[in-house]
Design an enzyme around this catalytic site. Structure first.
Site, PDB file in Angstrom:
ATOM      1  N   GLN A 191       0.894  -0.896  -0.425  1.00 48.83           N
ATOM      2  CA  GLN A 191       0.203   0.011  -0.321  1.00 48.83           C
ATOM      3  C   GLN A 191       0.748   1.202   0.195  1.00 48.83           C
ATOM      4  O   GLN A 191       0.621   2.482  -0.115  1.00 48.83           O
ATOM      5  CB  GLN A 191      -0.958  -0.093   0.968  1.00 48.83           C
ATOM      6  N   GLY A 212       1.874  -4.365  -8.247  1.00 49.28           N
ATOM      7  CA  GLY A 212       1.557  -3.573  -9.816  1.00 49.28           C
ATOM      8  C   GLY A 212       0.281  -2.814  -9.564  1.00 49.28           C
ATOM      9  O   GLY A 212       0.062  -2.532  -9.661  1.00 49.28           O
ATOM     10  N   HIS A 213      -0.773  -3.723  -9.002  1.00 45.80           N
ATOM     11  CA  HIS A 213      -2.466  -3.786  -9.853  1.00 45.80           C
ATOM     12  C   HIS A 213      -2.656  -2.848  -8.528  1.00 45.80           C
ATOM     13  O   HIS A 213      -4.195  -2.451  -8.863  1.00 45.80           O
ATOM     14  CB  HIS A 213      -2.823  -5.421  -9.595  1.00 45.80           C
ATOM     15  N   THR A 249      10.547 -17.285 -17.165  1.00 41.14           N
ATOM     16  CA  THR A 249      10.048 -16.272 -18.560  1.00 41.14           C
ATOM     17  C   THR A 249       9.381 -15.247 -17.672  1.00 41.14           C
ATOM     18  O   THR A 249       8.727 -14.996 -17.832  1.00 41.14           O
ATOM     19  CB  THR A 249       9.721 -17.121 -19.827  1.00 41.14           C
ATOM     20  N   CYS A 338      -8.407  -9.001  -0.680  1.00 39.97           N
ATOM     21  CA  CYS A 338      -7.856 -10.604  -0.895  1.00 39.97           C
ATOM     22  C   CYS A 338      -8.244 -12.016  -0.055  1.00 39.97           C
ATOM     23  O   CYS A 338      -7.904 -12.607  -0.164  1.00 39.97           O
ATOM     24  CB  CYS A 338      -5.944 -10.150  -0.371  1.00 39.97           C
TER      25      CYS A 338
END
Length: 696
Positions: A191, A212-213, A249, A338
């Site tokens: 946060q 990131g979100h 990757t 979450c």
């Protein structure tokens, strides 16, 4: 009011348009694998290096590690694994290590769950120690000072996801330094990104995960900082990507998008500043105070992120607040997205010593630093509309007397239910089987509509009446003589079809009759219908109330169309039919999606659309009259029994029930089908997936 206002930024954010473009470019023009040595791969690697360099500068990484990963949960797992593997190695080498895994009582669940998981798998068997917080969410630093010498790992967060409370990281660092503890330190910075200034290299922090979100980048991309010299063990081994720190990757689309967001933060020309965000929060708080009397803010604004409000309203559950805001197209949360499968008391507010009504009724309203003036202005107007809807529904105090209702109202909690029989013309009502948990709600309803309660009766002796009597005041004559069921001693009488002469209370055009329920005379049943002079014919009995199904006992004094309303409703049956046993399930063709609904309404122009959301939801975001070419009626689940009795008469018209998500409408359709209505349907996914035109 057709556009949504998203105020759940602590759960996730939309993606910055420039970040979407960067992700598309990484999947299009620069699609290469950054591990490839040819020109296409080198272009992708340049993009990767550019994003990492920006993150290193912005976060003050210095000589530490900065790796990209899938998000904070992976970062927390990696951090905990790294610390615990190092502890096990030190222990195996004969070194004494701390015995405690310390974590803040308000930490995100990912932290204690990860601690327990890896502690068990690695066989360390260290003790998990929950560090308390005070009523403002601040950690108990004195207690931390006591336990720090025995700590092996300390886990705190930079800012709390539910309350926005900012942790005193400097104070914790002082305690760790002064006690000389060798404990590692993990700080959840999810946060903090974009809201707090960070210079990680200047701190003692060993591990700092990011997602990131939470700041306008896509889901599935995050970062992990590891201090130079701190132990590190990869969570994922394989091809050696990310310098061997995190194989697999790289998610180049996510990294490109996150890189654009980080670059915007570094430039300082995209996101609102702290002072402006504080002003936006203050405006929202003022609107909440005006709309919701008695609102209590659960987070101290001077110690919290300027983008977060956490509040509770006396007498309102978080589910009710969520529903009314959602109806007004304002998206808020009742806790951490979450972990929230259903509304439950907030463990964060419990840890902050908030009373149960606040932790169980809490709402989080949060926004990102991209929010603009117009959005806040619109949000304030909708908050006021929500307040008006709740006042009109008697859920919060109002200076005006609400328009009274007729009919039958069901109030339930955890499988039990109370019933209210209402008469608008006389402004009087009768309460059947009042639940102690519903006393405040019943009192509010009675006071708001200025009803006089003629009787408070029970199907069992001496059951649950005292609490309601205490709160009703002038709306009920508590000195009137009654028996142990609450039945008035001087009630009138009516004759039933079996010849019995029983007590009756007149309520407008109807009477409520008292009938013995068998079981040695212990149970009491009640019949509601329109009397014919001094008689209550069986065919006129619309409803029967009992503590348990009593078809056989009531068959001689009721009719096939009579609905039996129990005071236990664990299976959401609402009422059952006197005519037949309940039918199984809902046929597959009785659930309509958006496309099927359009075709159905064209084929059945006489169909009624039934909004089973509560009245305050309907008022906050009503469906436009004539939506989809059909009649739209508001019939909340709490009043479904009353209307079901009407819908079953004559040739039943098709009924399509809808609500916010499809759960309540499914219950309504199942109820009508069980009663024998052949044309009851539910809109799959509700308004969330199949929006109907909203009234302006």
């Amino acid at each position: 009011m057709t556009t949504e206002i998203y105020l759940d930024g602590n759960a996730t954010t939309s993606v910055l348009p420039a970040a979407i473009a960067a992700a598309a470019d990484a999947m299009g023009q620069r699609f290469g694998n950054p591990s490839s040595s040819h020109a296409t791969g080198l272009k992708a690697k340049a993009l990767l290096d550019q994003a990492r360099a920006c993150a290193v500068r912005l976060l003050g990484v210095g000589d530490g590690r900065l790796m990209f990963n899938s998000g904070a949960t992976e970062g927390i797992q990696t951090s905990v694994l790294s610390a615990l593997v190092a502890l096990r190695e030190r222990q195996a080498g004969g070194e004494a290590i701390g015995s405690l895994l310390v974590y803040g009582a308000t930490e995100h669940k990912a932290v204690p769950e990860s601690l327990a998981h890896w502690n068990r798998l690695l066989g360390l068997n260290l003790e998990l120690y929950k560090l308390p917080v005070d009523q403002h969410g601040a950690h108990d630093l004195a207690l931390l000072r006591d336990v720090a010498p025995r700590a092996a790992l300390v886990c705190t967060m930079a800012a709390n996801n539910e309350t926005g409370v900012v942790t005193d990281l400097a104070g914790i660092e002082v305690v760790l330094a002064e006690t000389g503890t060798a404990a590692y330190w993990l700080v959840d910075c999810v946060q903090a990104l974009g809201k707090l200034d960070l210079d990680l290299q200047s701190t003692r922090i060993d591990y700092a995960p990011f997602s990131g979100h939470k700041l306008y980048a896509p889901k599935g991309i995050g970062m992990l900082y590891v201090r130079a010299g701190a132990p590190f063990t990869p969570l994922i081994m394989g091809g050696g990507q990310e310098g061997g720190q995190r194989s697999g990757t790289e998610n180049m689309a996510g990294i490109a998008a996150l890189g654009v967001v980080l670059a915007a933060l570094e430039r300082g020309d995209t996101f609102r500043g702290h002072e402006q965000l504080e002003g936006f929060r203050a405006r929202l708080a003022d609107s909440l105070r005006a709309a919701l009397p008695g609102v209590v803010f659960n987070n101290p604004f001077d110690k919290s992120l300027p983008t977060t409000l956490n509040f509770s309203v006396p007498g309102l559950a978080s589910r009710e607040l969520m529903d009314v805001f959602d109806a007004a197209q304002v998206r808020v949360s009742s806790g951490s997205a979450c972990s929230a499968a259903k509304a439950a008391p907030s463990y964060v507010l419990d840890a902050m010593h908030a009373p149960l009504w606040r932790s169980a009724g809490a709402i989080r309203m949060s926004f990102g630093p991209l929010v603009d003036e117009a959005t806040i202005t619109d949000a304030c107007a909708r908050i006021e509309r929500c307040g008006a809807a709740l006042r009109a529904s008697c859920l919060i105090p109002s200076e005006r007397t609400a328009v009274p209702h007729d009919g039958l109202l069901q109030l339930g909690v955890e499988g039990a239910c109370s019933w209210m029989v209402l008469d608008a013309a006389s402004r009087s009502c009768i309460v059947i089987d009042p639940l102690p948990e519903m006393s405040a709600r019943i009192e509010s309803y009675v006071r708001c509509q200025n009803y006089q309660v003629q009787a408070i009766v029970s199907t069992l002796p001496n059951a649950g009446r005292a609490m309601l009597i205490d709160v009703l005041g002038r709306h009920f004559d508590s000195h009137a003589e009654t028996d142990v069921y609450g039945w008035p001693a001087h009630a009138a009488t009516v004759a039933l079809d079996d010849g019995a002469l029983v007590g009756a209370i007149k309520l407008g055009a109807q009477v409520l009759a008292s009938v013995s329920g068998g079981a040695g005379g212990e149970l009491r049943n009640y019949l509601l219908g329109a009397a014919d002079g001094a008689r209550l014919p069986a065919g006129a009995v619309r409803f029967a109330f009992s503590a348990r199904p009593a078809q056989d006992a009531l068959r001689a004094v009721s009719a096939a169309q009579t609905l039996l309303c129990p005071t236990r409703d664990e299976h959401n049956q609402f009422c059952i039919s006197m005519a037949a046993e309940p039918q199984a399930g809902l046929a597959a063709d009785a659930q309509l999606d958006s496309a099927a609904l359009d075709a159905f309404l064209h084929a059945h122009p006489d169909a009624m659309l039934i909004d089973v959301r509560e009245p305050y939801e309907f008022a906050a975001g009503a469906i436009a009259p004539g939506a989809a070419g059909s009649v739209v009626r508001s019939v909340p689940l709490s009043r479904l029994a009353e209307h079901a009795s009407e819908w079953l008469r004559g040739e039943p018209a098709p009924l399509v029930f809808f609500c916010r998500s499809g759960n309540r409408s499914l219950k309504a359709a199942q109820f009508l089908r069980r009663l024998g209505h052949p044309h009851a349907y539910s809109l799959v996914g509700g308004l969330a997936l199949a929006p109907l035109p909203l009234a302006a």
